[in-house]
Design an enzyme around this catalytic site. Structure first.
Site, short mmCIF file in Angstrom:
data_model
loop_
_atom_site.label_atom_id
_atom_site.label_comp_id
_atom_site.label_asym_id
_atom_site.label_seq_id
_atom_site.Cartn_x
_atom_site.Cartn_y
_atom_site.Cartn_z
N SER A 20 0.84 -1.20 0.00
CA SER A 20 0.00 0.00 0.00
C SER A 20 0.87 1.24 0.00
O SER A 20 2.09 1.17 0.20
CB SER A 20 -0.93 0.02 1.22
N ILE A 22 3.15 4.43 -0.31
CA ILE A 22 4.39 4.72 -1.02
C ILE A 22 5.05 3.44 -1.51
O ILE A 22 5.57 3.38 -2.63
CB ILE A 22 5.33 5.53 -0.12
N ARG A 42 3.16 -7.19 6.00
CA ARG A 42 2.57 -8.01 7.06
C ARG A 42 1.26 -8.67 6.67
O ARG A 42 0.87 -9.67 7.24
CB ARG A 42 2.35 -7.14 8.31
N ASP A 63 7.21 -9.38 8.76
CA ASP A 63 7.20 -8.13 9.52
C ASP A 63 8.63 -7.68 9.73
O ASP A 63 9.43 -8.37 10.38
CB ASP A 63 6.51 -8.36 10.86
N TYR A 145 8.86 8.96 16.47
CA TYR A 145 8.90 8.82 15.01
C TYR A 145 10.05 9.64 14.43
O TYR A 145 10.82 9.15 13.59
CB TYR A 145 7.57 9.26 14.44
N THR A 180 -1.48 8.90 2.04
CA THR A 180 -1.38 7.48 2.36
C THR A 180 -2.31 7.15 3.52
O THR A 180 -2.88 8.04 4.15
CB THR A 180 0.06 7.12 2.77
#
Length: 247
Positions: A20, A22, A42, A63, A145, A180
């Protein structure tokens, strides 16, 4: 010089997070350029759909933040698997911190560790890590992040120097807020926490981009395609923003 449509003919590619967003856009672009693409993710359903749609040749379920399956030898690697969670720093517990590092940094390193020996043996390879503008600057409420993406850029720059004379390049693409599922989830969180409507919540993200819009996954994929191509042989260790001029 090979035509762009066949520039990667015969090369094998691995795209993590390829089901999915990018990652899928990158898989599609690489396939269109002639590469034989394996997508890793995953969830089997979107990966299978990517193959059925012609965006990839085959898929692997795994994963990057957990146990990886055996990975194929490849000439091109795009580390697009990622996740973003937000919280004030003092509410960022150890579990959230570890999740962000695991998928955005440690997982990318694990995949590189698995495929780099084959690239070095062949003296041919392109590694493109999908970072973020969060690798270049700070944003509030996403300390974990941002730390992970800063780390990914550091890994990119260090490894680029290690392999510079061995036929392999390592680069980062740093998208701004991109259309996204991750950004859709961010918009939903803003709506839930602030009571704003979707347009207002979206504006909270698009205001970072001087063009006043979200980046499209295909625009990020175009930058990745360039870095994987023969014209980018001298491009190594860079952080390429795709962010409409965001500084």
């Amino acid at each position: 010089m090979a035509s762009r449509s066949a520039a990667l003919e015969g090369l094998s590619a691995l795209v993590t997070g390829g089901g999915s967003g990018i990652g899928l856009a990158c898989a599609r672009a690489l396939s269109a350029a002639g590469a034989g693409v394996t997508v890793l993710g995953r969830r089997e359903a979107p990966l299978r759909a990517a193959v059925e749609a012609g965006a990839a040749r085959t898929f692997l379920v795994g994963d990057v933040a957990g146990e990886l399956p055996p990975l194929p030898r490849c000439a091109l690697l795009v580390n697009a698997a990622g996740a973003a969670e937000s919280a004030p720093f003092l509410k960022t517990d150890a579990a959230l911190w570890e999740r962000m590092l695991a998928v955005n940094l440690t997982g990318a390193a694990a995949v590189i560790r698995a495929v780099l020996p084959g690239m070095l043996e062949a003296r041919q390879g392109r590694i493109v890590n999908i970072a973020s503008t969060a690798a270049l600057k700070g944003y509030p409420y996403v300390a974990a992040y941002a730390a992970a993406k800063h780390g990914l850029l550091g890994l990119t720059r260090a490894l680029a120097l290690e392999v510079a004379g061995r036929g392999v390049t390592v680069n980062c693409v740093c998208p701004g807020f991109t259309e996204t599922d991750i950004v859709a989830e961010s918009i939903a969180r803003i709506m839930a926490k602030t009571g704003r409507g979707e347009a207002e919540a979206r504006a909270e993200l698009t205001r970072h981009n001087p063009q006043g819009r979200l980046v499209q996954p295909e625009e990020v994929a175009a930058a990745v395609l360039y870095l994987c191509g023969p014209e980018a042989a001298a491009v190594n260790g860079v952080a390429l923003p795709v962010a409409g001029g965001e500084a």
